[in-house]
Design an enzyme around this catalytic site. Structure first.
Site, short mmCIF file in Angstrom:
data_model
loop_
_atom_site.label_atom_id
_atom_site.label_comp_id
_atom_site.label_asym_id
_atom_site.label_seq_id
_atom_site.Cartn_x
_atom_site.Cartn_y
_atom_site.Cartn_z
CG ASN A 94 -16.50 -4.48 47.18
OD1 ASN A 94 -16.95 -3.87 48.15
ND2 ASN A 94 -15.69 -3.91 46.31
CG HIS A 177 -11.93 -5.14 35.21
ND1 HIS A 177 -11.50 -4.17 34.33
CD2 HIS A 177 -12.51 -4.46 36.24
CE1 HIS A 177 -11.79 -2.97 34.82
NE2 HIS A 177 -12.40 -3.13 35.98
#
Length: 312
Positions: A94, A177
């Protein structure tokens, strides 16, 4: 107002696109981009929904046509978690995807507000910041890591536990997160009190909620629908603030004053230029203070990983 979704053919991207098509203000434009050839078809499919939101889809290597004139860019492109993986296992794939897409944003719509959904967010936001900085267009008030899923999960779990209407509960969530960096400020939920055990259990459940979904889907995906809803909530709040609505507050992962880490999720007052004010995280309980101090090493390492990826 034009919103671009990059990664629009994926599980999150399609859910997000559906919600934006039905909820963006009349007269908005929505553009969908994904490397997958199905993307123009996703746009055609959504175009049959009778709302005053114009929609177009683009596929292939070049996101430029989707980005032209965009005010808000939401990036959900990337690979999803599988059982046994944590968000950092996604980094290798990613990181490159986010770097490439943000480079395209920096060339085509450098003044847009950017919401990064692609995990690991703690790291991908740092990558985006460094790419924008290299291009000479970085504005720390316009780059956000979308952590809204942690907030909506917290609201849901607290409402379930305490017999409240989910819409009445708003839990601020700070930090990052993933895993221990997710810190719900349960002590700040008005009109609700928790035992120490409830706080410990709820915090853990909120931190591990992504894994709960990955395991429940038995290898068939990760949290796409709830993430789509969370990203839509954040994107719509941003649009309302950009259009001049006052008093729009959302938590998100942004570059602040560096008090805790270079990037940190906290409540933000949104305005016509993105972040208008980084709001104080308020007074923490002893449990929360401990958790905050305990996460910072992890968070700083995640951030450094992203910075090094761009600057190596």
């Amino acid at each position: 107002m034009k919103v671009a979704v990059l990664g629009a053919a994926g599980g999150i991207g399609q859910a997000l696109a559906l919600l934006l098509k039905t909820q963006l203000p009349s007269g908005s434009e929505l553009s969908l981009y994904d490397i997958a050839p199905v993307t123009p078809g996703v746009a055609v499919d959504l175009s049959h929904i009778p709302t005053a939101v114009k929609i177009k889809g683009f596929s292939g290597e070049d996101a430029t046509p989707a980005l032209e004139g965009a005010d808000v860019v939401l990036i959900s492109a990337g690979v999803a978690r599988k059982p046994g993986m944590d968000r950092s296992d996604l980094f290798n794939v990613n990181a490159g995807i986010v770097k490439n897409l943000v480079q395209q944003v920096s060339k085509t719509c450098p003044k847009a507000c950017i919401g990064i959904i692609t995990n690991p967010v703690n790291t991908t936001v740092a990558i985006a910041a460094e790419v924008l900085k290299k291009a000479g267009v970085y504005d720390k008030n316009k780059l956000f890591g979308v952590t809204t899923l942690d907030i909506i999960r917290s609201n849901t779990f607290v409402a379930e536990l305490k017999g409240k209407q989910p819409g009445e509960v708003e839990v601020p969530v700070i930090g990052g997160h993933s895993g221990v960096t997710i810190l719900p400020l349960l002590s700040q939920v008005p009109g609700v009190s928790f035992t120490e055990q409830e706080v410990a259990d709820l915090t853990k459940r909120i931190q591990n909620a992504g894994t709960e979904v990955v395991e429940a889907k038995a290898g068939g995906g990760s949290a796409t629908l709830s993430m789509g809803q969370a990203a839509a909530r954040f994107g719509l709040s941003l649009v309302r603030a950009l259009q001049g609505e006052q008093g729009v507050v959302e938590c998100a992962y942004v570059e602040g004053d560096g008090q805790y880490a270079r990037f940190f999720s906290q409540p933000l007052l949104l305005g016509k230029n993105g972040v208008e004010e980084r709001k104080s995280i308020g007074t923490l309980s002893a449990f929360e203070q401990n958790a905050l101090e305990g996460m910072l090493d992890t968070l700083k390492k995640d951030i450094a990983l992203g910075e090094e990826f761009v600057n190596k």
